[in-house]
Design a protein around this motif. Structure first.
Motif, mmCIF file in Angstrom:
data_model
loop_
_atom_site.group_PDB
_atom_site.id
_atom_site.type_symbol
_atom_site.label_atom_id
_atom_site.label_comp_id
_atom_site.label_asym_id
_atom_site.label_seq_id
_atom_site.Cartn_x
_atom_site.Cartn_y
_atom_site.Cartn_z
ATOM 1 N N HIS A 54 -59.820 14.075 -25.535
ATOM 2 C CA HIS A 54 -58.869 13.963 -24.434
ATOM 3 C C HIS A 54 -57.961 12.753 -24.633
ATOM 4 N N GLN A 55 -58.542 11.610 -24.981
ATOM 5 C CA GLN A 55 -57.745 10.400 -25.196
ATOM 6 C C GLN A 55 -56.762 10.581 -26.355
ATOM 7 N N ALA A 57 -55.466 13.443 -27.434
ATOM 8 C CA ALA A 57 -54.418 14.367 -26.990
ATOM 9 C C ALA A 57 -53.406 13.653 -26.101
ATOM 10 N N VAL A 58 -53.878 12.813 -25.185
ATOM 11 C CA VAL A 58 -52.975 12.069 -24.304
ATOM 12 C C VAL A 58 -52.123 11.110 -25.136
ATOM 13 N N PHE A 59 -52.760 10.365 -26.050
ATOM 14 C CA PHE A 59 -52.032 9.390 -26.870
ATOM 15 C C PHE A 59 -50.981 10.069 -27.740
ATOM 16 N N ASP A 61 -49.634 12.925 -27.104
ATOM 17 C CA ASP A 61 -48.776 13.708 -26.224
ATOM 18 C C ASP A 61 -48.778 15.202 -26.585
ATOM 19 N N GLU A 63 -51.187 19.035 -25.879
ATOM 20 C CA GLU A 63 -52.258 19.702 -25.155
ATOM 21 C C GLU A 63 -53.514 19.610 -26.014
ATOM 22 N N ILE A 64 -54.655 19.461 -25.393
ATOM 23 C CA ILE A 64 -55.901 19.316 -26.154
ATOM 24 C C ILE A 64 -56.161 20.541 -27.033
#
Length: 122
Positions: A54-55, A57-59, A61, A63-64
């Motif tokens: 998750h981290q 994917a967020v970093f 930018d 979708e997981i």
């Protein structure tokens, strides 16, 4: 021996990281990890936990689910390795909403690659 899914996830992380021109050190620092741990993730040696996925994917930018692309298609074997530029082009192509625009891009690339093949043969 690494699980094939871990290898695919690692490869996707590596490609996305390279596409965004982020070093293993930078990604590691953002996640509170060492660059060696990122190397192990990217090789599939170490499995990435759900929270780290998750981290990441967020970093990056994304979708997981992008991190798992190719994991559900074992019948096609391993994915084709793309350069960061080719991957960026593919992402841009997928974002085109116009069928005519997509067809134009395909035509242009076909013409350019055919011209290069003719130059090589000459």
């Amino acid at each position: 021996m690494p699980d094939p899914v871990d290898i695919i996830v690692g490869r996707n992380i590596r490609q996305l990281r390279a596409l965004r021109r982020v070093s293993q050190l930078e990604l590691g620092e953002a996640l509170g990890l060492t660059f060696q741990q990122i190397q192990k993730y990217e090789k599939g040696t170490n499995r990435v936990s759900a929270s780290k996925l998750h981290q990441i994917a967020v970093f990056l930018d994304v979708e997981i689910s992008v991190l798992f692309e190719g994991a559900d298609m074992p019948q096609f074997g391993s994915r084709i390795e793309l350069s960061p530029d080719a991957y960026a082009l593919a992402l841009s192509y997928d974002k085109l909403n116009s069928p005519a625009g997509k067809e134009a891009v395909k035509t242009i690339l076909t013409l350019i690659s055919s011209g290069q093949a003719a130059e090589t043969a000459a």
